[in-house]
Enzyme design. Structure first.
Site, mmCIF file in Angstrom:
data_model
loop_
_atom_site.group_PDB
_atom_site.id
_atom_site.type_symbol
_atom_site.label_atom_id
_atom_site.label_comp_id
_atom_site.label_asym_id
_atom_site.label_seq_id
_atom_site.Cartn_x
_atom_site.Cartn_y
_atom_site.Cartn_z
ATOM 1 N N LYS A 1 0.835 -1.205 0.000
ATOM 2 C CA LYS A 1 0.000 0.000 0.000
ATOM 3 C C LYS A 1 0.869 1.254 0.000
ATOM 4 O O LYS A 1 0.657 2.187 -0.796
ATOM 5 C CB LYS A 1 -0.921 -0.011 1.219
ATOM 6 C CG LYS A 1 -1.914 1.155 1.264
ATOM 7 C CD LYS A 1 -2.836 1.032 2.482
ATOM 8 C CE LYS A 1 -3.695 -0.204 2.367
ATOM 9 N NZ LYS A 1 -4.538 -0.436 3.556
ATOM 10 N N ARG B 1 -3.433 2.989 8.781
ATOM 11 C CA ARG B 1 -3.805 1.756 8.090
ATOM 12 C C ARG B 1 -2.598 0.846 7.933
ATOM 13 O O ARG B 1 -1.456 1.293 7.889
ATOM 14 C CB ARG B 1 -4.393 2.077 6.710
ATOM 15 C CG ARG B 1 -5.553 3.057 6.775
ATOM 16 C CD ARG B 1 -5.995 3.502 5.402
ATOM 17 N NE ARG B 1 -6.912 2.552 4.800
ATOM 18 C CZ ARG B 1 -7.465 2.725 3.599
ATOM 19 N NH1 ARG B 1 -7.184 3.788 2.874
ATOM 20 N NH2 ARG B 1 -8.290 1.823 3.103
ATOM 21 N N GLY C 1 -8.413 -6.441 3.994
ATOM 22 C CA GLY C 1 -9.298 -6.512 5.142
ATOM 23 C C GLY C 1 -8.818 -7.346 6.301
ATOM 24 O O GLY C 1 -9.524 -7.487 7.304
ATOM 25 N N MET D 1 -6.122 -6.885 8.321
ATOM 26 C CA MET D 1 -5.530 -6.165 9.453
ATOM 27 C C MET D 1 -6.342 -4.911 9.748
ATOM 28 O O MET D 1 -7.374 -4.672 9.133
ATOM 29 C CB MET D 1 -4.061 -5.870 9.154
ATOM 30 C CG MET D 1 -3.203 -7.141 9.146
ATOM 31 S SD MET D 1 -1.478 -6.845 8.732
ATOM 32 C CE MET D 1 -1.566 -6.498 6.980
ATOM 33 N N ARG E 1 -3.885 -1.014 -5.988
ATOM 34 C CA ARG E 1 -3.170 -2.279 -5.853
ATOM 35 C C ARG E 1 -3.616 -3.198 -6.978
ATOM 36 O O ARG E 1 -4.647 -2.959 -7.625
ATOM 37 C CB ARG E 1 -3.459 -2.929 -4.498
ATOM 38 C CG ARG E 1 -4.911 -3.291 -4.263
ATOM 39 C CD ARG E 1 -5.158 -3.766 -2.846
ATOM 40 N NE ARG E 1 -6.576 -3.959 -2.577
ATOM 41 C CZ ARG E 1 -7.092 -4.088 -1.363
ATOM 42 N NH1 ARG E 1 -6.302 -4.045 -0.303
ATOM 43 N NH2 ARG E 1 -8.392 -4.253 -1.187
ATOM 44 N N HIS F 1 -16.241 -6.971 1.524
ATOM 45 C CA HIS F 1 -15.271 -7.943 2.009
ATOM 46 C C HIS F 1 -15.552 -9.335 1.464
ATOM 47 O O HIS F 1 -14.649 -10.020 0.957
ATOM 48 C CB HIS F 1 -15.288 -7.957 3.549
ATOM 49 C CG HIS F 1 -14.420 -9.015 4.146
ATOM 50 N ND1 HIS F 1 -14.891 -10.261 4.493
ATOM 51 C CD2 HIS F 1 -13.096 -9.018 4.430
ATOM 52 C CE1 HIS F 1 -13.899 -10.980 4.973
ATOM 53 N NE2 HIS F 1 -12.807 -10.259 4.961
ATOM 54 N N SER G 1 11.290 -43.140 -11.177
ATOM 55 C CA SER G 1 10.099 -42.328 -10.947
ATOM 56 C C SER G 1 9.874 -42.287 -9.439
ATOM 57 O O SER G 1 9.758 -43.339 -8.801
ATOM 58 C CB SER G 1 8.877 -42.911 -11.652
ATOM 59 O OG SER G 1 7.745 -42.098 -11.423
ATOM 60 N N CYS H 1 5.753 -39.212 -9.748
ATOM 61 C CA CYS H 1 4.385 -39.631 -10.074
ATOM 62 C C CYS H 1 3.457 -39.664 -8.867
ATOM 63 O O CYS H 1 2.341 -40.158 -8.960
ATOM 64 C CB CYS H 1 4.388 -40.991 -10.760
ATOM 65 S SG CYS H 1 5.062 -42.320 -9.739
ATOM 66 N N TYR I 1 10.290 -34.917 -15.903
ATOM 67 C CA TYR I 1 8.841 -34.768 -16.009
ATOM 68 C C TYR I 1 8.189 -34.893 -14.640
ATOM 69 O O TYR I 1 8.774 -35.396 -13.689
ATOM 70 C CB TYR I 1 8.251 -35.809 -16.967
ATOM 71 C CG TYR I 1 8.335 -37.244 -16.466
ATOM 72 C CD1 TYR I 1 7.343 -37.778 -15.646
ATOM 73 C CD2 TYR I 1 9.401 -38.063 -16.833
ATOM 74 C CE1 TYR I 1 7.418 -39.086 -15.191
ATOM 75 C CE2 TYR I 1 9.484 -39.370 -16.383
ATOM 76 C CZ TYR I 1 8.502 -39.877 -15.561
ATOM 77 O OH TYR I 1 8.573 -41.176 -15.099
#
Length: 887
Positions: free
Chosen positions: A26, A95, A104, A106, A339, A455, A779, A846, A866
C-alpha cells in the site's frame, strides 16, 4: 542510521512501487501515485521492519518516536493543519499494508485526532456539525474496537437504537443531536468495558493506533490468510499514516472502490461502486449497499471524469488491472489506494490474454499472471439452467461458479462442519475479516448486504469461491439459525445452491453442467464463441513454450488417457495395473489366483487375466500413440482384493468351490500388521514370479499388436517398492525374458525401458547401485516416500497433521506439499547419484505432488525430466512448470 519513516506529499515521495519490502504494498503504491502526479493526500509510512522489531520486543523501537514526530511536523506543514489544534486540527487515517496485499485482514483507524475540542473545530470549519459528529462517533467506535477491544456489536446496537428513535434506515440520516448523544454513549461503553477511556491526546491516540496495527499482523484472520496464500511471516506490516479526506461532508462528497476491469469476468470495463456522503469503510465492510459506479457520472460528474482519467493512467502505468479506493471531498477527487486487483481465474486468463493483444504485457508476463493452483476452477461445473427450478432470491453475482451445500450462519460452525467433510455454505448479513476461516472452509458465501466490492466479494473472488452478495430479499436471523425469503424459511443444515454467475439462490441441491472450457473440449461449444476458452488455451500454449519440465498423467484406463491427452499430457507417468483388476468379472479371476494352493492354480487364474490386461494396455497405447507409457507392475498387498466377511465372502466361497471357513483362513493368513511395509510391490513378483510374467506378457503382446497397426508404442515397465539392487535385478530379468519371447513369437520388436519407482529411503540412498543393476529410469513415488521418510501413515496422519500445521511443527501437510527439506533431500541425492552412474538417466515424479505447484517448482530446480499427475491437474502442472522456469 537506518531510515524507518518515509514521507510523501507536495508532489514528491520518499519511495517508489519497487520498495514493497520496506514500504509494504500500500505504501509503495501511494508513493508511486504521488510520483506520477495522481492526487493523493499527504502522509508518511513506518517501515515493515519496525513491525518485526515491535512484535519481537513488545515495545516501540528505539528512535522511532523522534522520526514519527519529524514526519508529523512535515505533515502539518504540508496540510496547513496541526495535531490537536482548536481551529484547524490535523486528522489522519492509520492503516496497515504488508508487502503482499491482504485485503481486510488487518486493522484500520479513521478520523484519528478527534476529541471533544477538535470535533467542535471541525464542525465550525466545515459548517456541518452533523459531519463532524458522524466522524467522531466513527473514530470512537474504531479506536474502542481496534485498540482497546470494546465489543463492536454493542456499538452497532447503540447506533441501531438511534436509527429507530429517528425513524430512519440509513446511518447517514441520523440527526446531529442523536450523534452527539451517541458519542457520549460510545465513550461510556469503552470506559465500562475496557476500564480505560478513549484518550483525548492525539499523539497518544496515534501511538495506540500504530501499535494496534502492528499487533493485527498476528491476529487469527491475518495468520489464516498468510497460511492460505503462503505469505511469509516476515517482514510484517508497514503502517500508513495519511491526512484524512472526507467523503461524508454532504452530497458533493462520497467514497468508492473500483476496478479498471471487471474482476469477475475480465471484461474491459470500469467496474465498481460508490456511496454519497460516506466514508470508505461503509463500502468495503458492506455496511450500506452501494451504487454502481456508472451512477457517479450523474451525481458527481466532475470527479467522475477525473476518476476515469486516473484509472486509465494507473492501468497503463502498472500494466495491470488495478483495484482503486477513492474519496471525493467537496468535489475534489483523491486516491487513497491502488493495488493489483483480486480476480477470478476466468478474469485472470482473459485480462492477461487481452493485455498481450493490447501490447501492455508480453506472453511470458501473461503466463506469470495466472496462478496455477486456481486454473482447475475453469473446469468446474456450473448450474444447469435447463434443470434448475425458480430461484427463491437473486443477489449480486460477486464471484462465479456454482456450489451446493448446507446452510451455516457463522465461521466457526462452517469450519467445524467442513472438518467433518460436510459441504457448507456460509450465510451472513455481511462478512467481516473475522469470518475469513469460515470462508476458507465453505464452498460458497451468501450475504444479504454489501456490494460487489465488499469484504465477502473480494475475499471469495481471490479464493475462486462462488459468492452472491447484497441479496436483500433474504432476512438472516443468526440467533434463530435460519433465514427467510417471504414465506420460505431455510434452517441451518438445509441444502441450498447458489450461482455466482447470475446471483440466483435456490433451495436444494441443483444439478450442474460442464463449464465453458469443458464444453469446448467435449465438442458441445464452438471455441470461437468461448472467449475464456480461447484465453485459457493461449495461456497454456505460451506456458508450453516456456517450460522445460514435461507433464505426464496418472491414468489407468483408455478413457483417462484420452482425457489427459486432451488436457495436454505428454505421456503416462503412472499406470496402476492393480486398478484394472477391480472391474467386473476380473476381480473373481484375481481372487481365484490369490486363493490358489499352488503355482499351477495361480497360473490358471492368471491366464484368465492376461487377455483382460492386454486389452487394457492396447487401449492405453492407442490413446497415447507416440507418447511414453509408464506401467507399474502389481503393487498392493493381496488381501486388498479379498472380502473380509459378509455376503460377499459367502458368494466368493461358493464361486471358488471352497467353504467359508477355508476362505476366512486364507484371508487371515494374508493379514499383515503393517501392510504398507509388508508383502507388496516387487516382493509379490519375487515370491510369485508368475504374476510378473503375466503382466509383462500382457504389456508386450499389447505393444506388438499396436505396432502392427502403425501405432508408435513406447512402454516403460516400472518395478515398484524396490529397496535393493538385487530385487530390481530379479524382476528386470523376468521382464526382459518375457519381452524377448513375445517379440520372437510376434516377429515384431518394440523399444522399451525398465526402471523403478523410488519410494523407499534405502532406494534413494543406493540409487547408484540400482542404476548399476540396469535401471533405465527412476520415478519418485512421493506418496510412499513421504510415508516411509517421515514415519507417517497417510491414512492415519489426517487425525493430527492439521494440528501440526496449525502449531507450526510442519510448515504444510507433507502429503499435499512436498517436504523439500527431508524427502526432497533424498530425491536430490538419488538424482545426483543416479545420473552420476548413468548420465542422462530419465527421472520423473508420479506421486500426488506431481500436480502441486510448489512441489513442481522443486522438481524443476532438481532437474527432473517430467512430473505426472491426475488428468484434471495436467493444465495446472503445465502452468506451474512454466512459472518454475520463469522464476
Amino acid at each position: 542510521m537506518t531510515k524507518n519513516v518515509f514521507f510523501f506529499g507536495d508532489g514528491r515521495a520518499e519511495g517508489t512501487r519497487d520498495d514493497k519490502e520496506t514500504l509494504g504494498g500500500k505504501g509503495a503504491n501511494l508513493a508511486e501515485m504521488v510520483n506520477i502526479g495522481i492526487p493523493v493526500p499527504p502522509g508518511f509510512i513506518i517501515a515493515t521492519h519496525m513491525c518485526d522489531a515491535y512484535l519481537k520486543d513488545g515495545q516501540i523501537p528505539a528512535g522511532l518516536t523522534a522520526e514519527v514526530d519529524a514526519a508529523i511536523a512535515k505533515l502539518e506543514q504540508s496540510s496547513g493543519r496541526r495535531f490537536g489544534d482548536a481551529r484547524k486540527p490535523l486528522l489522519v487515517s492509520v492503516r496497515s499494508g504488508g508487502k503482499v496485499s491482504m485485503p481486510g485482514m488487518m486493522e484500520t483507524i479513521l478520523n484519528l485526532g478527534l476529541n471533544d475540542e477538535t470535533v467542535e473545530a471541525l464542525a465550525a470549519e466545515s459548517g456541518n456539525p452533523r459531519f463532524a459528529y458522524d466522524s467522531y462517533r466513527r473514530f470512537v467506535q474504531m479506536y474502542g474496537d481496534v485498540v482497546l477491544g470494546a465489543p463492536v456489536q454493542q456499538f452497532e446496537a447503540l447506533l441501531a437504537s438511534k436509527r429507530a428513535i429517528a425513524g430512519v434506515k440509513n446511518d447517514a440520516e441520523v440527526p446531529v443531536e442523536l450523534l452527539k448523544t451517541l458519542v457520549v454513549e460510545y465513550k461510556a461503553l469503552v470506559t465500562a468495558h475496557c476500564a480505560q477511556p478513549v484518550p483525548m491526546d492525539p499523539r497518544e491516540q496515534l501511538w495506540g493506533a500504530i501499535q494496534a496495527v502492528w499487533r493485527s499482523w498476528m491476529i487469527r484472520r491475518a495468520i489464516d490468510y498468510r497460511r492460505q496464500y503462503h505469505i511469509p511471516e516476515s517482514p510484517g506490516t508497514a503502517v500508513n499514516i495519511v491526512s484524512m479526506v472526507f467523503g461524508n461532508l454532504g452530497d458533493d462528497s462520497g467514497t468508492g472502490v473500483a476496478f479498471t476491469r471487471d474482476p469477475s469476468t475480465g471484461v474491459r470495463r470500469f467496474y465498481g461502486e460508490f456511496l454519497l456522503n460516506a466514508q470508505g469503510e461503509d463500502v468495503v465492510a458492506g455496511i450500506r449497499t452501494p451504487l454502481p459506479i456508472d451512477q457517479m457520472a450523474e451525481m458527481l460528474p466532475g470527479p467522475y471524469a477525473d476518476l476515469m482519467k486516473v484509472q486509465a493512467t494507473l492501468e497503463q502505468h502498472f500494466h495491470e488491472m488495478q483495484d482503486l479506493e477513492f474519496t471525493v471531498e467537496r468535489g475534489k477527487l483523491y486516491l487513497l489506494q491502488t493495488r493489483t486487483g483480486k480476480r477470478t481465474v476466468a478474469a485472470a486468463v482473459r485480462i492477461a490474454h487481452e493485455m498481450v493483444a493490447e501490447g501492455l504485457i508480453t506472453t511470458r508476463e501473461a503466463v506469470a499472471r495466472v496462478q496455477p493452483a486456481q486454473l482447475d476452477q475453469l473446469l468446474h461445473p456450473v448450474i444447469d439452467a435447463r434443470r434448475a427450478h425458480a430461484p427463491i432470491a437473486t443477489g449480486r453475482p460477486a464471484s462465479p461458479g456454482a456450489a451446493s451445500g448446507i446452510v451455516v450462519f457463522d465461521a466457526d460452525v462452517a469450519e467445524a462442519r467442513a472438518h467433518q467433510h460436510e459441504k457448507v455454505i456460509l450465510v451472513r448479513e455481511e462478512t467481516t475479516p473475522d469470518d475469513f476461516h469460515g470462508i476458507v472452509a465453505a464452498r460458497a458465501v451468501l450475504t444479504s448486504r454489501g456490494g460487489m466490492t465488499s469484504h465477502a466479494a473480494v475475499v471469495a473472488r481471490g479464493m475462486g469461491k462462488c459468492a452472491v452478495v447484497g441479496c436483500a430479499a433474504i432476512e438472516v436471523d443468526v440467533p434463530e439459525r435460519h433465514f427467510t425469503v417471504g414465506e420460505t424459511i431455510v434452517h441451518e443444515g438445509d441444502w441450498i445452491t447458489i450461482d455466482g454467475a447470475t446471483g440466483h439462490v435456490y433451495v436444494g441441491d441443483i444439478p450442474t453442467q460442464p463449464s465453458e472450457v469443458m464444453r469446448v473440449m467435449l465438442g458441445e461449444l464452438n471455441a470461437a464463441e468461448a472467449p475464456v476458452y480461447q484465453a485459457y488455451a493461449d495461456i497454456l500454449r505460451w506456458a508450453d513454450e516456456v517450460r522445460r519440465l514435461r507433464v505426464r498423467t496418472n491414468a489407468d484406463t483408455p478413457h483417462d488417457a484420452r482425457q489427459a491427452r486432451a488436457f495436454g499430457a505428454e505421456g503416462i507417468g503412472l499406470c496402476r495395473t492393480e486398478h484394472m483388476f477391480f472391474e467386473g468379472e476380473r476381480i473373481n479371476s484375481m481372487r481365484e489366483m490369490i486363493v490358489a494352493n499352488d503355482e499351477q492354480g495361480r497360473r490358471r487364474a492368471l491366464s484368465k487375466l492376461l487377455p483382460m490386461q492386454r486389452e487394457d494396455f492396447e487401449g492405453i497405447f492407442e490413446a497415447m500413440d507416440g507418447l511414453p507409457v509408464t506401467i507399474r507392475l502389481l503393487d498392493p498387498p493381496l488381501h486388498e482384493f479379498l472380502p473380509h466377511g459378509g455376503e460377499e465372502a459367502k458368494l466368493l466361497a461358493r464361486q471358488l468351490h471352497i467353504t467359508k471357513g477355508q476362505l476366512a483362513r486364507i484371508v487371515e493368513s494374508l493379514r499383515e500388521s503393517n501392510p504398507m511395509l509388508g508383502h507388496r510391490g516387487c516382493r509379490l513378483g519375487i515370491t510369485y514370479p508368475e504374476i510378473t510374467e503375466m503382466q509383462a506378457r500382457a504389456i508386450f503382446e499389447a505393444a506388438t499388436r499396436c505396432a502392427r497397426k502403425g501405432i508408435a508404442v513406447l512402454p516403460e515397465v516400472m518395478i515398484p517398492l524396490v529397496a535393493t539392487h538385487a530385487e530390481f535385478t530379479n524382476q528386470k530379468t523376468i521382464v526382459e525374458r518375457v519381452a524377448a519371447a513375445v517379440f520372437a513369437e510376434a516377429g515384431v520388436t518394440v523399444p522399451y525401458l525398465v526402471g523403478t519407482m523410488i519410494e523407499l529411503p534405502r532406494a534413494a540412498l543406493t540409487a547408484a547401485e540400482i542404476v548399476g543393476a540396469g535401471a533405465q529410469f527412476f520415478s519418485f513415488g512421493t506418496n510412499d516416500l513421504t510415508q516411509t521418510t517421515l514415519g507417517l501413515s497417510r491414512d492415519d496422519a489426517g487425525r493430527f497433521v492439521p494440528y501440526y500445521v496449525e502449531k507450526g511443527i510442519f510448515p504444510t501437510d507433507p502429503f499435499q506439499v512436498l517436504d523439500q527439506t527431508g524427502v526432497g533431500k533424498l530425491i536430490t541425492m538419488a538424482v545426483t547419484d543416479g545420473r552420476g552412474a548413468q548420465a542422462g538417466l530419465k527421472v520423473g515424479i508420479c506421486g500426488e505432488h506431481g500436480g502441486e505447484p510448489r512441489s513442481i517448482g522443486f522438481c524443476h530446480k532438481q532437474g527432473l525430466d517430467y512430473v505426472s499427475c491426475s488428468p484434471f491437474r495436467v493444465p495446472i502442472a503445465r502452468l506451474a512448470a512454466a512459472h518454475a522456469a520463469l522464476s
